[in-house]
Design a protein around this motif. Structure first.
Motif, PDB file in Angstrom:
ATOM      1  N   ILE A  17       0.854  -1.183   0.000  1.00  0.00           N
ATOM      2  CA  ILE A  17       0.000   0.000   0.000  1.00  0.00           C
ATOM      3  C   ILE A  17       0.890   1.232   0.000  1.00  0.00           C
ATOM      4  N   ASP A  18       0.835   2.007  -1.066  1.00  0.00           N
ATOM      5  CA  ASP A  18       1.540   3.290  -1.099  1.00  0.00           C
ATOM      6  C   ASP A  18       0.772   4.295  -0.245  1.00  0.00           C
ATOM      7  N   LEU A  19       1.504   5.100   0.510  1.00  0.00           N
ATOM      8  CA  LEU A  19       0.907   6.135   1.352  1.00  0.00           C
ATOM      9  C   LEU A  19       1.264   7.495   0.786  1.00  0.00           C
ATOM     10  N   ASN A  20       0.298   8.362   0.632  1.00  0.00           N
ATOM     11  CA  ASN A  20       0.579   9.712   0.149  1.00  0.00           C
ATOM     12  C   ASN A  20       1.083  10.542   1.334  1.00  0.00           C
TER      13      ASN A  20
ATOM     14  N   ILE B 130      -1.902  13.577   7.888  1.00  0.00           N
ATOM     15  CA  ILE B 130      -2.065  12.434   8.793  1.00  0.00           C
ATOM     16  C   ILE B 130      -0.944  11.424   8.566  1.00  0.00           C
ATOM     17  N   LEU B 131      -0.664  11.130   7.305  1.00  0.00           N
ATOM     18  CA  LEU B 131       0.322  10.102   6.971  1.00  0.00           C
ATOM     19  C   LEU B 131       1.747  10.618   7.041  1.00  0.00           C
ATOM     20  N   ALA B 132       1.913  11.921   7.141  1.00  0.00           N
ATOM     21  CA  ALA B 132       3.257  12.472   7.306  1.00  0.00           C
ATOM     22  C   ALA B 132       3.865  12.077   8.651  1.00  0.00           C
TER      23      ALA B 132
ATOM     24  N   PHE C 161      -4.203  10.306  -5.410  1.00  0.00           N
ATOM     25  CA  PHE C 161      -4.883   9.547  -4.371  1.00  0.00           C
ATOM     26  C   PHE C 161      -4.682  10.276  -3.044  1.00  0.00           C
ATOM     27  N   GLY C 162      -5.747  10.325  -2.257  1.00  0.00           N
ATOM     28  CA  GLY C 162      -5.694  11.148  -1.053  1.00  0.00           C
ATOM     29  C   GLY C 162      -4.963  10.528   0.113  1.00  0.00           C
ATOM     30  N   GLY C 163      -4.943   9.185   0.169  1.00  0.00           N
ATOM     31  CA  GLY C 163      -4.334   8.555   1.334  1.00  0.00           C
ATOM     32  C   GLY C 163      -3.605   7.281   1.024  1.00  0.00           C
ATOM     33  N   LEU C 164      -4.343   6.185   0.773  1.00  0.00           N
ATOM     34  CA  LEU C 164      -3.771   4.848   0.620  1.00  0.00           C
ATOM     35  C   LEU C 164      -4.090   4.301  -0.763  1.00  0.00           C
ATOM     36  N   ALA C 165      -3.087   3.691  -1.417  1.00  0.00           N
ATOM     37  CA  ALA C 165      -3.272   3.090  -2.739  1.00  0.00           C
ATOM     38  C   ALA C 165      -2.696   1.679  -2.723  1.00  0.00           C
ATOM     39  N   LEU C 166      -3.556   0.691  -2.891  1.00  0.00           N
ATOM     40  CA  LEU C 166      -3.173  -0.716  -2.851  1.00  0.00           C
ATOM     41  C   LEU C 166      -2.926  -1.222  -4.266  1.00  0.00           C
ATOM     42  N   PHE C 167      -1.702  -1.677  -4.536  1.00  0.00           N
ATOM     43  CA  PHE C 167      -1.372  -2.264  -5.834  1.00  0.00           C
ATOM     44  C   PHE C 167      -0.074  -3.052  -5.673  1.00  0.00           C
ATOM     45  N   ALA C 168       0.575  -3.400  -6.765  1.00  0.00           N
ATOM     46  CA  ALA C 168       1.762  -4.260  -6.698  1.00  0.00           C
ATOM     47  C   ALA C 168       2.881  -3.717  -7.565  1.00  0.00           C
ATOM     48  N   TRP C 169       4.097  -4.047  -7.171  1.00  0.00           N
ATOM     49  CA  TRP C 169       5.272  -3.839  -8.008  1.00  0.00           C
ATOM     50  C   TRP C 169       5.804  -5.206  -8.428  1.00  0.00           C
ATOM     51  N   ILE C 170       6.453  -5.250  -9.584  1.00  0.00           N
ATOM     52  CA  ILE C 170       7.154  -6.458 -10.015  1.00  0.00           C
ATOM     53  C   ILE C 170       8.628  -6.108 -10.138  1.00  0.00           C
TER      54      ILE C 170
ATOM     55  N   GLU D 159      -8.699   8.034   2.812  1.00  0.00           N
ATOM     56  CA  GLU D 159      -9.212   7.426   1.581  1.00  0.00           C
ATOM     57  C   GLU D 159      -8.352   6.208   1.243  1.00  0.00           C
ATOM     58  N   PHE D 160      -9.004   5.118   0.837  1.00  0.00           N
ATOM     59  CA  PHE D 160      -8.317   3.850   0.551  1.00  0.00           C
ATOM     60  C   PHE D 160      -8.757   3.382  -0.828  1.00  0.00           C
TER      61      PHE D 160
END
Length: 557
Positions: free
Chosen positions: A308-311, A316-318, A448-457, A400-401
């Motif tokens: 999950i990438d965090l903005n 809040i996420l800082a 994206f405002g907060g959390l972004a769920l994805f993958a890296w290869i 936001e997720f």
């Protein structure tokens, strides 16, 4: 994890190719009976662009694995090899020469010669001028090519003759012969569009406005038809110099909802589902139980890192305490056991445990909701009457997720994580988008405002420059190139990312790798979830097919 400046697209293309591409590019099946001229493959994404150098998206890379022939690639044993070149440059064969750059730094002069017979699908030879155009467009950073580190380092390209170029690099790295995503682009088609408007080129490229133009493709197949949002049809490239591909046509169909993807397979509308972009593991396991011997299944532990990438621009996420609390409140082990029968190892970071540079001593975050709550208290977030925490100003601890809409597995994970976080007073507001929008606009432009769920290869010893170096934060003046979507900035991490590639001895790199992993695991700009396993599903009649070997470990990648 990201591509370290050298090529997530190259990695993905190499992974896609072995399923149905000609032997000159990979070990492939001999093909189905003559009565089956077409193979239909289902995937769960549609590309936001078909341009090889703009935006990184798995669906695009999968398709380009059939229609593009890179200069260099890693083979099934993760040995670097030439595909479109005659031989890899090395200090021993003289095609790699150490030199001093004009500003006095250690540098390299590398010479590559294209194989005779390399041609675009309209019959035009692939030439040194095509490499020159790709280099010039990449060096003009307003074009927005990514990753940009290669173009920064390759400060000069010299055309020696119609098939030969010399590159001059301003550093000596341990993987200097790998060109990754630096591939030829058809200059006669693309250069006029680029010269007319460099910044607007990404919206004018023939790869998107004339996708079926055969002059764009130099692999065993070319894109013969496009159904925007729905799929592409690949036709044999009549000018392909390698062995004849197994099928006359390959139809790649996009079904973004994985339940519908499975339904189309069962209805016979699809022959197979790609492991890289197909059914979530738990869905494929359930399908195998229901269908018995109807399909062949292969489950491969891969190098796909779900996270999950965090903005970090979000106040809040800082706060690192909040980031740690999010991970401590997530029972990742339970999710893996519940959804995936324990087949996917929980990740400590983007480096796979079987990568030779993995540090087993990096900080761990076992499920510990009490510790998570204590960190949130310390950060000034106190439980409210409704159970959601608030700060001294009365603001809710609400984030936001987002993830790719239609991916049933990720949407399940979202719901489970949202429940776990709510238990410690964090509200997760789920809002999902189709993959082509999520990757093409929202994530790539940091919307994206907060959390972004994805993958890296990843790839072997994959230095995460593009994902964690501060120079790789996407911004408008660079036309959104770079993959540091979190906005992470740390001078020591930048230093390590720059130092690792130029440290030639593996044992000398090891402590640098350890320090890098530990700093990222301490700061948590992204939350590690697990290292994914892929579920490949294909029909029994498709003989000689095997999961791409480059998905396995060792080495990592």
């Amino acid at each position: 994890m990201g591509d370290g400046g050298r090529g997530i697209l190259m990695t993905l293309a190499a992974l896609a190719a072995p399923l149905a591409v000609a032997p000159a590019q990979a070990q492939v099946p001999a093909g189905p009976p003559a009565t089956r001229p077409q193979l239909t493959i289902g995937i769960n994404q549609y590309p936001g662009t078909f341009h090889p150098n703009i935006e990184n998206m798995a669906a695009k890379a999968y398709i380009l694995g059939f229609v593009r022939r890179p200069v260099t690639a890693y083979d099934a044993d993760w040995a670097l090899t030439c595909l479109a070149c005659e031989r890899l440059p090395s200090l021993e064969n003289g095609d790699a020469v150490r030199e001093t750059t004009p500003d006095g730094k250690p540098g390299l002069r590398l010479t590559y010669r294209l194989r005779e017979g390399e041609a675009w699908a309209d019959g035009t030879p692939v030439s040194a001028e095509d490499l020159r155009f790709a280099w010039e467009a990449g060096r003009a950073f307003e074009t927005g090519f990514g990753p940009a580190e290669f173009y920064r380092s390759a400060y000069e390209l010299i055309v020696e003759d119609a098939r030969t170029v010399t590159l001059r690099l301003d550093k000596v790295t341990y993987d200097f012969a790998a060109l990754g995503d630096f591939q030829p682009l058809p200059a006669r088609i693309e250069r006029p569009r680029w010269e007319a408007d460099r910044q607007g080129y990404r919206n004018r490229t023939a790869y998107d406005t004339e996708t079926t133009n055969p002059g764009l493709w130099n692999g065993p197949y070319r894109i013969g038809a496009v159904q925007p949002g729905a799929g592409v049809t690949l036709e044999r490239n009549a000018h392909w110099a390698g062995a004849r591909p197994a099928f006359d046509r390959i139809a790649i169909r996009t079904v973004e909802n994985t339940a519908a993807l499975e339904a189309q397979l069962l209805a016979g509308q699809l022959d197979m589902i790609a492991g890289e972009l197909g059914l979530p593991l738990e869905q494929a396991l359930a399908l195998r139980k229901r269908t018995g011997e109807r399909f062949h299944f292969a489950f491969t532990p891969g190098l796909t890192y779900e996270h999950i990438d965090l903005n970090l621009d979000n106040p809040i996420l800082a706060d690192r305490r909040v980031r740690r609390a999010l991970l401590l409140a997530a029972d990742r082990k339970q999710i893996v056991e519940r959804l995936y029968e324990g087949r996917q190892p929980v990740a400590d970071g983007g480096v796979h445990p079987r990568d030779r540079m993995y540090d087993p001593g990096l900080p761990k975050y076992p499920f510990d909701p009490a510790r998570a709550a204590a960190l949130l208290d310390e950060a000034g977030w106190r439980p409210g009457a409704d159970g959601i925490r608030r700060n001294a100003a009365g603001e809710r601890l609400s984030l936001e997720f987002m993830t790719t809409a239609g991916n049933r597995s990720r949407e399940q994970v979202q719901q489970i994580l949202a429940g776990m976080w709510k238990a410690v007073g964090i509200e997760a507001r789920i809002r999902n988008e189709p993959p082509r929008i999520f990757f093409g606009e929202t994530v790539s432009k940091r919307r994206f405002g907060g959390l972004a769920l994805f993958a890296w290869i990843s790839s072997p010893e994959n230095v995460p420059r593009s994902t964690f170096h501060s120079d790789e934060i996407p911004r408008p003046e660079r036309n959104w190139s770079g993959q540091n979507y979190t906005g992470y900035r740390d001078a020591d991490v930048d230093r390590l990312i720059e130092e690792i590639p130029v440290t030639l001895e593996p044992e000398a790199r090891r402590p640098l790798w350890s320090e890098l992993q530990r700093r990222i695991a301490t700061d948590l700009p992204a939350l590690p979830l697990w290292h994914r396993s892929d579920a490949h599903v294909w029909p029994r009649w498709l003989e000689g097919c095997a999961p791409p070997a480059t998905r396995t470990i060792p080495p990592s990648g």
